[in-house]
Design a protein around this motif. Structure first.
Motif, mmCIF file in Angstrom:
data_model
loop_
_atom_site.group_PDB
_atom_site.id
_atom_site.type_symbol
_atom_site.label_atom_id
_atom_site.label_comp_id
_atom_site.label_asym_id
_atom_site.label_seq_id
_atom_site.Cartn_x
_atom_site.Cartn_y
_atom_site.Cartn_z
ATOM 1 N N ALA A 74 18.246 -24.633 -28.469
ATOM 2 C CA ALA A 74 18.580 -24.674 -27.037
ATOM 3 C C ALA A 74 17.447 -24.062 -26.212
ATOM 4 O O ALA A 74 17.038 -24.625 -25.181
ATOM 5 C CB ALA A 74 19.895 -23.933 -26.780
ATOM 6 N N ALA A 75 16.895 -22.947 -26.695
ATOM 7 C CA ALA A 75 15.810 -22.284 -25.961
ATOM 8 C C ALA A 75 14.570 -23.183 -25.909
ATOM 9 O O ALA A 75 13.922 -23.305 -24.862
ATOM 10 C CB ALA A 75 15.472 -20.950 -26.624
ATOM 11 N N ALA A 76 14.267 -23.863 -27.034
ATOM 12 C CA ALA A 76 13.095 -24.756 -27.075
ATOM 13 C C ALA A 76 13.269 -25.912 -26.081
ATOM 14 O O ALA A 76 12.317 -26.321 -25.421
ATOM 15 C CB ALA A 76 12.906 -25.303 -28.493
ATOM 16 N N PHE A 77 14.491 -26.414 -25.953
ATOM 17 C CA PHE A 77 14.755 -27.521 -25.020
ATOM 18 C C PHE A 77 14.596 -27.054 -23.570
ATOM 19 O O PHE A 77 14.060 -27.768 -22.735
ATOM 20 C CB PHE A 77 16.166 -28.081 -25.247
ATOM 21 C CG PHE A 77 16.235 -29.126 -26.324
ATOM 22 C CD1 PHE A 77 15.486 -29.008 -27.492
ATOM 23 C CD2 PHE A 77 17.037 -30.246 -26.169
ATOM 24 C CE1 PHE A 77 15.544 -29.973 -28.483
ATOM 25 C CE2 PHE A 77 17.094 -31.222 -27.149
ATOM 26 C CZ PHE A 77 16.357 -31.089 -28.313
ATOM 27 N N LEU A 81 11.798 -28.681 -20.958
ATOM 28 C CA LEU A 81 12.110 -29.285 -19.664
ATOM 29 C C LEU A 81 11.581 -28.453 -18.505
ATOM 30 O O LEU A 81 11.333 -28.979 -17.428
ATOM 31 C CB LEU A 81 13.624 -29.480 -19.509
ATOM 32 C CG LEU A 81 14.196 -30.618 -20.358
ATOM 33 C CD1 LEU A 81 15.706 -30.582 -20.354
ATOM 34 C CD2 LEU A 81 13.708 -31.960 -19.847
ATOM 35 N N GLY A 82 11.445 -27.150 -18.756
ATOM 36 C CA GLY A 82 10.870 -26.280 -17.746
ATOM 37 C C GLY A 82 11.666 -26.193 -16.464
ATOM 38 O O GLY A 82 11.149 -25.825 -15.420
ATOM 39 N N THR A 83 12.934 -26.557 -16.533
ATOM 40 C CA THR A 83 13.724 -26.625 -15.302
ATOM 41 C C THR A 83 14.988 -25.780 -15.389
ATOM 42 O O THR A 83 15.761 -25.732 -14.441
ATOM 43 C CB THR A 83 14.194 -28.071 -15.061
ATOM 44 O OG1 THR A 83 14.888 -28.503 -16.227
ATOM 45 C CG2 THR A 83 13.031 -28.986 -14.772
ATOM 46 N N GLY A 84 15.217 -25.185 -16.557
ATOM 47 C CA GLY A 84 16.478 -24.475 -16.744
ATOM 48 C C GLY A 84 17.608 -25.422 -17.113
ATOM 49 O O GLY A 84 18.709 -25.012 -17.433
ATOM 50 N N GLN A 159 6.396 -39.609 -18.482
ATOM 51 C CA GLN A 159 5.603 -40.340 -17.475
ATOM 52 C C GLN A 159 4.659 -39.380 -16.768
ATOM 53 O O GLN A 159 5.107 -38.374 -16.213
ATOM 54 C CB GLN A 159 6.536 -40.979 -16.430
ATOM 55 C CG GLN A 159 7.262 -42.213 -16.945
ATOM 56 C CD GLN A 159 8.284 -42.758 -15.966
ATOM 57 O OE1 GLN A 159 8.476 -42.222 -14.877
ATOM 58 N NE2 GLN A 159 8.959 -43.816 -16.364
ATOM 59 N N ASP A 160 3.392 -39.717 -16.767
ATOM 60 C CA ASP A 160 2.365 -38.930 -16.059
ATOM 61 C C ASP A 160 2.450 -37.437 -16.398
ATOM 62 O O ASP A 160 2.444 -36.582 -15.509
ATOM 63 C CB ASP A 160 2.476 -39.120 -14.531
ATOM 64 C CG ASP A 160 2.405 -40.591 -14.139
ATOM 65 O OD1 ASP A 160 1.607 -41.314 -14.778
ATOM 66 O OD2 ASP A 160 3.151 -41.020 -13.243
ATOM 67 N N GLY A 161 2.602 -37.146 -17.673
ATOM 68 C CA GLY A 161 2.563 -35.751 -18.105
ATOM 69 C C GLY A 161 3.821 -34.959 -17.815
ATOM 70 O O GLY A 161 3.785 -33.722 -17.816
ATOM 71 N N THR A 162 4.941 -35.662 -17.600
ATOM 72 C CA THR A 162 6.181 -34.920 -17.382
ATOM 73 C C THR A 162 7.390 -35.724 -17.881
ATOM 74 O O THR A 162 7.334 -36.957 -17.956
ATOM 75 C CB THR A 162 6.327 -34.560 -15.868
ATOM 76 O OG1 THR A 162 7.459 -33.727 -15.705
ATOM 77 C CG2 THR A 162 6.475 -35.792 -15.009
ATOM 78 N N TRP A 163 8.447 -35.006 -18.252
ATOM 79 C CA TRP A 163 9.675 -35.691 -18.651
ATOM 80 C C TRP A 163 10.450 -36.112 -17.407
ATOM 81 O O TRP A 163 10.665 -35.306 -16.497
ATOM 82 C CB TRP A 163 10.579 -34.774 -19.491
ATOM 83 C CG TRP A 163 10.092 -34.542 -20.886
ATOM 84 C CD1 TRP A 163 9.692 -33.353 -21.422
ATOM 85 C CD2 TRP A 163 9.965 -35.509 -21.928
ATOM 86 N NE1 TRP A 163 9.315 -33.519 -22.723
ATOM 87 C CE2 TRP A 163 9.477 -34.839 -23.070
ATOM 88 C CE3 TRP A 163 10.206 -36.880 -22.020
ATOM 89 C CZ2 TRP A 163 9.230 -35.486 -24.279
ATOM 90 C CZ3 TRP A 163 9.961 -37.527 -23.232
ATOM 91 C CH2 TRP A 163 9.485 -36.850 -24.345
#
Ligand SMILES: [Mg+2]
Length: 276
Positions: A74-77, A81-84, A159-163
């Motif tokens: 869960a922490a890795a996910f 995503l870097g969004t919480g 896409q373009d370096g981001t999920w």
């Protein structure tokens, strides 16, 4: 005289569809494409997530790797995503997790490809439980409509370096796994998929009722509707408490039927559910 049951709401995986069979074959295909070690790690991610989210109380013995592995995933996910946000079923993120766990270079475009490859194999091999086929035919013979409500699988696009999470795309990809029902002559009246708001959020069930009402062309009388699924919270107790249905049935295959409370009971098979 009005029928007792007019609308039946059914969960998909582990209720109508035997997920395990298709999953095992999709994992075998991943093993051919990416090697057995990768496939095993990817399958391990899924199993830990599945069992970890199934537990009620504090018994982690059925979860491969236990609570520690579950929380590490869960922490890795979250980090990925870097969004919480936490999108636990994303196969694309599962593939990233497997790359990291094996010490491979993390290649997110490749992870997207692997997640999609797995999914296509899964969707091309949908197995409907024999008791579900029988139950759905009984519903059709009795003139009762059925509706499917199923969780999000959070299909992501790199896409373009981001999920990117596009709820419409994610929903369409998941819907591919429901299409085969139509080929069996078992067309659901409506389908609700948890993108972007998932079970057990009350808004999910509101969306489900809107979809069902639109399909029926008239309001659904909750006192003639029942809900069925293998998750007690998401498929039985949450929809019962937010929608006021007649009854809810918690599917526990092979187990003896047992009453839970006034409106809900557990059943060992779909065919133990009274519909008229
Ligand atoms: Mg289910």
């Amino acid at each position: 005289m009005p029928k007792i049951v007019e609308n039946v709401f059914l969960d998909l995986d582990y209720t109508i569809v035997d997920f395990d069979i298709s999953h095992a074959q999709a994992i075998a295909a991943v093993a051919k494409e990416c090697g057995p070690e990768f496939a095993e790690t990817f399958a391990g991610w899924f199993q830990t997530t599945l069992e970890g989210r199934r537990i009620r109380g504090d018994d982690w013995t059925k979860v491969p790797g236990g609570r520690q592995k579950f929380e590490a995933i869960a922490a890795a996910f979250h980090v990925e995503l870097g969004t919480g946000k936490y999108l636990p079923w994303s196969r694309q993120l599962g593939a990233v997790y497997a790359q990291e766990a094996l010490g491979l270079p993390v290649d997110r475009a490749q992870a997207e490809h692997i997640g999609n490859f797995y999914w296509k194999r899964l969707a091309s091999n949908v197995v409907v439980y024999p008791d579900a086929q029988k139950f759905l035919k009984r519903l059709r013979a009795a003139g009762i409509q059925f509706h499917i409500f199923t969780g999000s699988d959070s299909h992501l696009q790199w896409q373009d370096g981001t999920w990117v999470y596009d709820p419409e795309y994610s929903r369409q990809v998941k819907a591919e796994r429901i299409q085969p029902l139509t080929g069996l002559g078992l067309q659901p009246a409506s389908i609700t998929i948890g993108d972007p708001i998932d079970k057990p959020h009350p808004e999910f069930y509101e969306a489900m009722m809107r979809n069902a009402t639109a399909a029926a062309g008239k309001p659904i009388d909750p006192s003639t509707a029942i809900t069925i699924g293998d998750s007690h919270e998401a498929d039985v107790s949450a929809p019962l408490s937010s929608l006021g249905f007649r009854a809810g049935y918690w599917l526990k295959p092979g187990q003896p039927s047992a009453r839970i409370d006034e409106r809900s009971m557990s059943v060992g098979s779909l065919n133990e559910i009274p519909i008229n």
